[in-house]
Design a protein around this motif. Structure first.
Motif, mmCIF file in Angstrom:
data_model
loop_
_atom_site.group_PDB
_atom_site.id
_atom_site.type_symbol
_atom_site.label_atom_id
_atom_site.label_comp_id
_atom_site.label_asym_id
_atom_site.label_seq_id
_atom_site.Cartn_x
_atom_site.Cartn_y
_atom_site.Cartn_z
ATOM 1 N N VAL A 20 -14.328 18.745 103.587
ATOM 2 C CA VAL A 20 -15.178 17.464 103.305
ATOM 3 C C VAL A 20 -14.740 16.496 102.109
ATOM 4 O O VAL A 20 -15.026 15.597 102.412
ATOM 5 N N ASP A 21 -13.875 17.025 100.967
ATOM 6 C CA ASP A 21 -13.569 16.071 100.111
ATOM 7 C C ASP A 21 -12.483 15.243 100.845
ATOM 8 O O ASP A 21 -12.487 13.784 100.481
ATOM 9 N N VAL A 22 -11.551 15.656 101.603
ATOM 10 C CA VAL A 22 -10.633 14.871 102.402
ATOM 11 C C VAL A 22 -11.330 13.850 103.347
ATOM 12 O O VAL A 22 -11.178 12.417 103.492
ATOM 13 N N LEU A 23 -12.529 14.333 103.973
ATOM 14 C CA LEU A 23 -13.217 13.296 104.869
ATOM 15 C C LEU A 23 -14.022 12.358 104.100
ATOM 16 O O LEU A 23 -13.956 11.109 104.532
ATOM 17 N N ALA A 24 -14.510 12.310 102.836
ATOM 18 C CA ALA A 24 -15.124 11.469 102.094
ATOM 19 C C ALA A 24 -14.153 10.373 101.700
ATOM 20 O O ALA A 24 -14.397 9.396 101.515
ATOM 21 N N LEU A 25 -12.883 10.847 101.233
ATOM 22 C CA LEU A 25 -11.649 9.920 101.149
ATOM 23 C C LEU A 25 -11.424 8.834 102.472
ATOM 24 O O LEU A 25 -11.331 7.510 102.401
ATOM 25 N N VAL A 26 -11.435 9.667 103.586
ATOM 26 C CA VAL A 26 -11.285 8.813 104.682
ATOM 27 C C VAL A 26 -12.435 7.872 105.068
ATOM 28 O O VAL A 26 -12.277 6.896 105.506
ATOM 29 N N HIS A 27 -13.642 8.456 104.884
ATOM 30 C CA HIS A 27 -14.843 7.546 104.860
ATOM 31 C C HIS A 27 -14.580 6.429 104.054
ATOM 32 O O HIS A 27 -14.981 5.228 104.581
ATOM 33 N N ALA A 28 -14.407 6.664 102.705
ATOM 34 C CA ALA A 28 -14.410 5.379 101.812
ATOM 35 C C ALA A 28 -13.188 4.331 102.303
ATOM 36 O O ALA A 28 -13.417 3.224 102.372
ATOM 37 N N ALA A 29 -12.222 4.755 102.796
ATOM 38 C CA ALA A 29 -10.877 3.921 103.209
ATOM 39 C C ALA A 29 -11.196 3.309 104.623
ATOM 40 O O ALA A 29 -10.757 2.101 104.809
ATOM 41 N N ASP A 30 -11.672 4.234 105.467
ATOM 42 C CA ASP A 30 -11.753 3.788 106.917
ATOM 43 C C ASP A 30 -12.954 3.652 107.546
ATOM 44 O O ASP A 30 -13.121 3.075 108.620
ATOM 45 N N GLY A 31 -13.969 4.061 106.989
ATOM 46 C CA GLY A 31 -15.391 4.192 107.621
ATOM 47 C C GLY A 31 -15.391 5.122 108.650
ATOM 48 O O GLY A 31 -16.296 4.997 109.575
ATOM 49 N N TYR A 32 -14.585 6.348 108.760
ATOM 50 C CA TYR A 32 -14.791 7.360 109.552
ATOM 51 C C TYR A 32 -15.081 8.502 108.727
ATOM 52 O O TYR A 32 -14.384 8.882 107.768
ATOM 53 N N PRO A 33 -16.113 9.249 109.310
ATOM 54 C CA PRO A 33 -17.020 9.004 110.545
ATOM 55 C C PRO A 33 -17.889 7.728 110.297
ATOM 56 O O PRO A 33 -18.211 7.451 109.057
ATOM 57 N N VAL A 34 -18.204 6.973 111.147
ATOM 58 C CA VAL A 34 -19.147 5.709 111.170
ATOM 59 C C VAL A 34 -20.125 6.032 110.342
ATOM 60 O O VAL A 34 -20.398 5.275 109.413
ATOM 61 N N ASN A 35 -21.019 6.946 110.772
ATOM 62 C CA ASN A 35 -22.127 7.353 110.059
ATOM 63 C C ASN A 35 -21.811 8.726 109.222
ATOM 64 O O ASN A 35 -21.607 9.731 109.841
ATOM 65 N N TRP A 36 -21.914 8.470 108.154
ATOM 66 C CA TRP A 36 -21.663 9.746 107.124
ATOM 67 C C TRP A 36 -22.769 10.963 107.278
ATOM 68 O O TRP A 36 -24.071 10.482 107.316
ATOM 69 N N PRO A 37 -22.351 12.125 107.809
ATOM 70 C CA PRO A 37 -23.299 13.144 108.012
ATOM 71 C C PRO A 37 -24.200 13.706 106.952
ATOM 72 O O PRO A 37 -23.490 13.865 105.870
ATOM 73 N N ALA A 38 -25.384 13.983 107.038
ATOM 74 C CA ALA A 38 -26.215 14.470 106.127
ATOM 75 C C ALA A 38 -25.729 15.927 105.374
ATOM 76 O O ALA A 38 -25.533 16.258 104.473
#
Length: 166
Positions: A20-38
């Motif tokens: 989840v920590d890595v996913l948050a970095l990816v989301h901040a950098a690239d917008g993936y996933p498009v919709n951040w999950p609850a």
């Protein structure tokens, strides 16, 4: 491209927080996933999942991928013969890119699909040119374009790929 030691292993329950920590970095950098999950940890544990793997480098998780049975409405499986598995939730930490982490994760997912008697397929939004370049560089077969429903009334244009034949 710099080569480093990347180890891919089966994901364990205690890996989810780091994922989840890595996913948050990816989301901040690239917008993936498009919709951040609850529930990001829940988002990484998909119904029909046949396996999930993490990439580790220098003792830390730097990437993730999973394999599932095709779900209703998936575009890529509809473009190739039956007996496919769907690659999903593929992401690599921005700091670990260019080190073949994505390639290692995709290779593991493709091998696992073969072990299950299937061929790995995936779809990618057409705007994700870096991911498209990776799949094509690794020899994934372009199956065709499609439109994928990502939520109620939310449609995206995708490109669909299948793992190279062994």
């Amino acid at each position: 491209m710099e080569r480093t030691d990347v180890r891919v292993r089966a994901r364990r329950r205690d890996d989810l927080a780091a994922c989840v920590d890595v996913l948050a970095l990816v989301h901040a950098a690239d917008g993936y996933p498009v919709n951040w999950p609850a529930d990001p940890a829940g988002w990484l544990t998909v119904r029909g999942m046949t396996g999930a793997w993490v990439a580790r480098r220098d003792g830390r998780i730097v990437g993730h991928v999973l394999l599932t049975a095709p779900a209703a409405g998936d575009v890529a499986p509809s473009l190739v013969a039956p007996d496919v598995s769907t690659v999903g939730r593929l992401f690599v930490s921005p700091a670990a890119r260019g080190r073949r982490v994505g390639a290692a994760l995709l290779a593991r997912a493709a091998r696992e699909a073969v072990l299950h008697g299937t061929r790995a397929v995936l779809d990618v939004v057409t705007t994700d040119t870096a991911a498209i370049a990776l799949y094509e560089r690794l020899g994934w077969e372009f199956l065709g374009p499609g439109r994928q429903e990502w939520g109620p009334g939310e449609w995206v244009d995708v490109r669909c790929y299948a793992a190279p034949r062994a």
